[in-house]
Design a protein around this motif. Structure first.
Motif, PDB file in Angstrom:
ATOM      1  N   ASP A 160     -26.317 -24.246  73.593  1.00  0.00           N
ATOM      2  CA  ASP A 160     -27.252 -24.155  74.707  1.00  0.00           C
ATOM      3  C   ASP A 160     -27.753 -25.542  75.098  1.00  0.00           C
ATOM      4  N   THR A 161     -27.977 -26.403  74.093  1.00  0.00           N
ATOM      5  CA  THR A 161     -28.464 -27.756  74.356  1.00  0.00           C
ATOM      6  C   THR A 161     -27.389 -28.603  75.026  1.00  0.00           C
ATOM      7  N   VAL A 162     -26.152 -28.499  74.550  1.00  0.00           N
ATOM      8  CA  VAL A 162     -25.045 -29.236  75.156  1.00  0.00           C
ATOM      9  C   VAL A 162     -24.814 -28.757  76.590  1.00  0.00           C
ATOM     10  N   LEU A 163     -24.886 -27.439  76.795  1.00  0.00           N
ATOM     11  CA  LEU A 163     -24.667 -26.865  78.119  1.00  0.00           C
ATOM     12  C   LEU A 163     -25.683 -27.386  79.123  1.00  0.00           C
ATOM     13  N   ALA A 164     -26.923 -27.526  78.679  1.00  0.00           N
ATOM     14  CA  ALA A 164     -27.992 -27.988  79.570  1.00  0.00           C
ATOM     15  C   ALA A 164     -28.023 -29.509  79.703  1.00  0.00           C
ATOM     16  N   GLY A 165     -27.186 -30.217  78.928  1.00  0.00           N
ATOM     17  CA  GLY A 165     -27.157 -31.671  78.989  1.00  0.00           C
ATOM     18  C   GLY A 165     -28.370 -32.335  78.376  1.00  0.00           C
ATOM     19  N   ARG A 166     -29.017 -31.639  77.435  1.00  0.00           N
ATOM     20  CA  ARG A 166     -30.243 -32.180  76.852  1.00  0.00           C
ATOM     21  C   ARG A 166     -30.002 -33.004  75.595  1.00  0.00           C
ATOM     22  N   GLU A 167     -28.768 -32.950  75.033  1.00  0.00           N
ATOM     23  CA  GLU A 167     -28.558 -33.648  73.767  1.00  0.00           C
ATOM     24  C   GLU A 167     -28.654 -35.160  73.946  1.00  0.00           C
ATOM     25  N   ALA A 168     -28.253 -35.683  75.134  1.00  0.00           N
ATOM     26  CA  ALA A 168     -28.341 -37.119  75.376  1.00  0.00           C
ATOM     27  C   ALA A 168     -29.800 -37.568  75.443  1.00  0.00           C
ATOM     28  N   LEU A 169     -30.654 -36.732  76.016  1.00  0.00           N
ATOM     29  CA  LEU A 169     -32.072 -37.069  76.121  1.00  0.00           C
ATOM     30  C   LEU A 169     -32.766 -37.056  74.771  1.00  0.00           C
ATOM     31  N   SER A 170     -32.281 -36.204  73.852  1.00  0.00           N
ATOM     32  CA  SER A 170     -32.942 -36.074  72.553  1.00  0.00           C
ATOM     33  C   SER A 170     -32.589 -37.199  71.602  1.00  0.00           C
ATOM     34  N   GLY A 171     -31.474 -37.882  71.849  1.00  0.00           N
ATOM     35  CA  GLY A 171     -31.048 -38.941  70.935  1.00  0.00           C
ATOM     36  C   GLY A 171     -30.364 -38.431  69.688  1.00  0.00           C
ATOM     37  N   VAL A 172     -30.039 -37.133  69.634  1.00  0.00           N
ATOM     38  CA  VAL A 172     -29.391 -36.536  68.475  1.00  0.00           C
ATOM     39  C   VAL A 172     -27.879 -36.548  68.685  1.00  0.00           C
ATOM     40  N   ASN A 173     -27.143 -37.007  67.675  1.00  0.00           N
ATOM     41  CA  ASN A 173     -25.683 -37.023  67.718  1.00  0.00           C
ATOM     42  C   ASN A 173     -25.178 -35.613  67.422  1.00  0.00           C
ATOM     43  N   THR A 174     -24.603 -34.939  68.422  1.00  0.00           N
ATOM     44  CA  THR A 174     -24.201 -33.540  68.265  1.00  0.00           C
ATOM     45  C   THR A 174     -23.112 -33.377  67.216  1.00  0.00           C
ATOM     46  N   HIS A 175     -22.122 -34.252  67.194  1.00  0.00           N
ATOM     47  CA  HIS A 175     -21.036 -34.150  66.221  1.00  0.00           C
ATOM     48  C   HIS A 175     -21.562 -34.317  64.793  1.00  0.00           C
ATOM     49  N   GLN A 176     -22.440 -35.292  64.603  1.00  0.00           N
ATOM     50  CA  GLN A 176     -23.032 -35.491  63.267  1.00  0.00           C
ATOM     51  C   GLN A 176     -23.856 -34.276  62.864  1.00  0.00           C
ATOM     52  N   LEU A 177     -24.592 -33.719  63.812  1.00  0.00           N
ATOM     53  CA  LEU A 177     -25.419 -32.551  63.536  1.00  0.00           C
ATOM     54  C   LEU A 177     -24.554 -31.350  63.146  1.00  0.00           C
ATOM     55  N   LEU A 178     -23.477 -31.084  63.895  1.00  0.00           N
ATOM     56  CA  LEU A 178     -22.578 -29.980  63.572  1.00  0.00           C
ATOM     57  C   LEU A 178     -21.961 -30.160  62.191  1.00  0.00           C
ATOM     58  N   HIS A 179     -21.576 -31.368  61.874  1.00  0.00           N
ATOM     59  CA  HIS A 179     -20.985 -31.653  60.559  1.00  0.00           C
ATOM     60  C   HIS A 179     -21.977 -31.373  59.443  1.00  0.00           C
ATOM     61  N   ASP A 180     -23.179 -31.932  59.567  1.00  0.00           N
ATOM     62  CA  ASP A 180     -24.172 -31.809  58.493  1.00  0.00           C
ATOM     63  C   ASP A 180     -24.619 -30.365  58.299  1.00  0.00           C
ATOM     64  N   VAL A 181     -24.849 -29.648  59.402  1.00  0.00           N
ATOM     65  CA  VAL A 181     -25.295 -28.259  59.302  1.00  0.00           C
ATOM     66  C   VAL A 181     -24.221 -27.402  58.625  1.00  0.00           C
ATOM     67  N   THR A 182     -22.962 -27.619  58.990  1.00  0.00           N
ATOM     68  CA  THR A 182     -21.870 -26.830  58.413  1.00  0.00           C
ATOM     69  C   THR A 182     -21.742 -27.063  56.922  1.00  0.00           C
ATOM     70  N   VAL A 183     -21.801 -28.317  56.494  1.00  0.00           N
ATOM     71  CA  VAL A 183     -21.709 -28.623  55.071  1.00  0.00           C
ATOM     72  C   VAL A 183     -22.898 -28.035  54.314  1.00  0.00           C
ATOM     73  N   LEU A 184     -24.074 -28.046  54.946  1.00  0.00           N
ATOM     74  CA  LEU A 184     -25.256 -27.461  54.298  1.00  0.00           C
ATOM     75  C   LEU A 184     -25.068 -25.961  54.078  1.00  0.00           C
ATOM     76  N   TYR A 185     -24.562 -25.248  55.089  1.00  0.00           N
ATOM     77  CA  TYR A 185     -24.308 -23.819  54.913  1.00  0.00           C
ATOM     78  C   TYR A 185     -23.350 -23.586  53.748  1.00  0.00           C
ATOM     79  N   ALA A 186     -22.301 -24.393  53.667  1.00  0.00           N
ATOM     80  CA  ALA A 186     -21.321 -24.236  52.587  1.00  0.00           C
ATOM     81  C   ALA A 186     -21.971 -24.461  51.228  1.00  0.00           C
ATOM     82  N   MET A 187     -22.789 -25.492  51.106  1.00  0.00           N
ATOM     83  CA  MET A 187     -23.427 -25.791  49.821  1.00  0.00           C
ATOM     84  C   MET A 187     -24.402 -24.693  49.420  1.00  0.00           C
ATOM     85  N   MET A 188     -25.201 -24.230  50.373  1.00  0.00           N
ATOM     86  CA  MET A 188     -26.203 -23.207  50.061  1.00  0.00           C
ATOM     87  C   MET A 188     -25.543 -21.890  49.636  1.00  0.00           C
ATOM     88  N   LEU A 189     -24.490 -21.489  50.338  1.00  0.00           N
ATOM     89  CA  LEU A 189     -23.846 -20.211  50.035  1.00  0.00           C
ATOM     90  C   LEU A 189     -23.046 -20.258  48.742  1.00  0.00           C
TER      91      LEU A 189
END
Length: 478
Positions: A222-251
């Motif tokens: 939703d954030t990428v679709l609205a073009g808001r990720e550039a305004l937030s300063g958050v790296n989307t690829h890094q965020l997707l990577h970190d969140v995915t690895v966290l899910y794997a570790m927790m489960l």
């Protein structure tokens, strides 16, 4: 207008385009004035009744938290359809009240908390550049058809973690054991095609952990679709990577590090499949779909009965297209429908054919996005619902073979009584759309308006550029 004023709305909802439609009808100029009028929530001193709790100030653009903060869960006991289908956002747990200081907390503490319960990412707080984690009873989160709803209902503790802390923690853990980023499977789908059923079957197999709809991925879409990720300063690829690895570790906390982790996503996430592939190339992705007429019918039977009452009443007269336009959930449904969002189909798609027309656009958009992902080699294979229910466990084994899973269980593991029982139960039992599986087959085939809608669905799908029939079979389908 008055009902909107009576119900306070976070100022971020107006700025980020999440304002309910009834408020949007006031006009964009009025919305801007309301947004400008709202002041950030001031820091509030703890009262005797709320000893130790401090209200966190509303974040200003560019501000972020520097340490992990535990919050007091402020979620609700029950969620209606409007909230239940909405994309997760920080305001689901607002206001943010800091819990009594029992820290300092580290990411290792959050990982160890999985010994007794389950701590998983919930959503991103873009303004504070932080990730919200929610602790729930382990079984409640794993058994619920929608994990984000379980996090809302059963939240025990909530943490606000700076993204910088998350990145350093994930990097350190991967340096210690790079295999933690391996054996991850994303299940993409059109929705209402048996993907939740597949998730539950996979979770019943030894050596596989499956989670249904961790919604942080939908929020990122939703954030990428609205073009808001550039305004937030958050790296989307890094965020997707970190969140995915966290899910794997927790489960995998209670099991072997090479167990397969399956994350079944909402249908909209097929649009960010390429970004997910770039972020974590070792993860595999498959796409599940179903005959278009059956999918649209299932959407209608599952959701019309839980939509706002005016929509339900209009549906009984075949006029829900007009009621949907005035419903608070319409802006989200419109974003889901790629052909309407891109301007390829006009408003007639849902005005004349109602909810069925809107869902036909959703199905068509997902199918075309999946076809494009397949052409780019992002998807390992495509899975058809009709084949899945016919072959059951044998088909699940073929899926694991297609993604190259090395610890493939013996065939007997796919034919246990537990696996077979799952096929006889409602995969959404206890959830928002419980009972949607037992839909009435006469919805689209009965005489009268339904025949008209069936023809309308076919008309909408025929406008597709890649997929132009409801019985289409995607290349690479098992």
């Amino acid at each position: 207008c008055w009902s909107m004023v009576e119900r306070p709305l976070p100022h971020t909802n107006i700025r980020q385009g999440r304002l309910p439609l009834r408020s949007r009808r006031l006009g964009s100029a009025c919305a801007r004035r309301l947004s400008a009028r709202r002041e950030p929530t001031p820091v509030r001193q703890a009262s005797s009744a709320r000893k130790g709790r401090v209200r966190m100030a509303a974040a200003e653009p560019g501000s972020h938290v520097d340490a992990i903060t535990r919050l007091v869960p402020c979620g609700r006991e029950s969620w209606g359809c409007e909230e239940g289908v909405m994309v997760v956002q920080p305001s689901d747990f607002a206001p943010f009240d800091a819990a009594p200081d029992d820290g300092p907390w580290t990411m290792d503490d959050l990982l160890r908390a999985n010994k007794e319960s389950l701590v998983l990412p919930y959503c991103v707080e873009y303004e504070r550049q932080a990730l919200i984690f929610v602790e729930t009873p382990r079984q409640a989160a794993l058994q619920d058809a929608l994990v984000y709803n379980a996090q809302r209902k059963y939240a025990q503790r909530v943490w606000l973690v700076p993204l910088e802390h998350v990145r350093r923690f994930v990097d350190r853990r991967l340096d210690e054991d790079p295999a933690q980023a391996e054996n991850i499977l994303f299940v993409q789908s059109t929705g209402r095609c048996g993907s939740t059923l597949l998730s539950k079957v996979l979770d019943a197999i030894g050596g596989v952990h499956s989670l249904s709809e961790p919604d942080v991925y939908t929020q990122i879409w939703d954030t990428v679709l609205a073009g808001r990720e550039a305004l937030s300063g958050v790296n989307t690829h890094q965020l997707l990577h970190d969140v995915t690895v966290l899910y794997a570790m927790m489960l995998r906390f209670h099991s072997a590090g090479d167990d397969l982790v399956c994350l079944k996503l909402r249908s909209q996430c097929i649009e960010v499949a390429e970004s997910m592939h770039k972020a974590i190339p070792s993860a595999k992705q498959i796409f599940m779909y179903r005959d278009g007429i059956e999918t649209v019918d299932s959407f209608a039977q599952a959701f019309i009965r839980v939509l706002p009452k005016p929509v339900q009443m209009a549906a009984s007269l075949g006029l829900e297209g007009f009621a949907l336009r005035a419903s608070p959930v319409y802006p989200l449904l419109e974003r889901f429908a790629i052909p309407i969002r891109e301007g390829r189909l006009g408003l007639w798609a849902w005005v004349w054919y109602g909810f069925h027309g809107l869902m036909a656009c959703v199905w068509l958009g997902s199918m075309e996005a999946a076809a494009a992902a397949s052409d780019k080699g992002i998807l390992c294979c495509n899975v058809k619902y009709e084949h899945f229910v016919a072959e059951r466990g044998r088909y699940v084994r073929r899926i694991l073979e297609a993604i190259g899973y090395k610890r493939l269980p013996e065939m007997a593991a796919f034919e246990t009584e537990q696996v077979n029982q799952i096929f006889g139960k409602d995969a959404h039992a206890g959830g928002l759309v419980e009972g949607g599986r037992a839909f009435n087959k006469q919805t689209l085939v009965q005489k009268g308006p339904s025949e008209y809608r069936r023809a309308g669905i076919e008309t909408i799908v025929q406008t597709g550029t890649v997929v132009n029939t409801t019985s289409a079979v995607l290349p690479g389908t098992l």
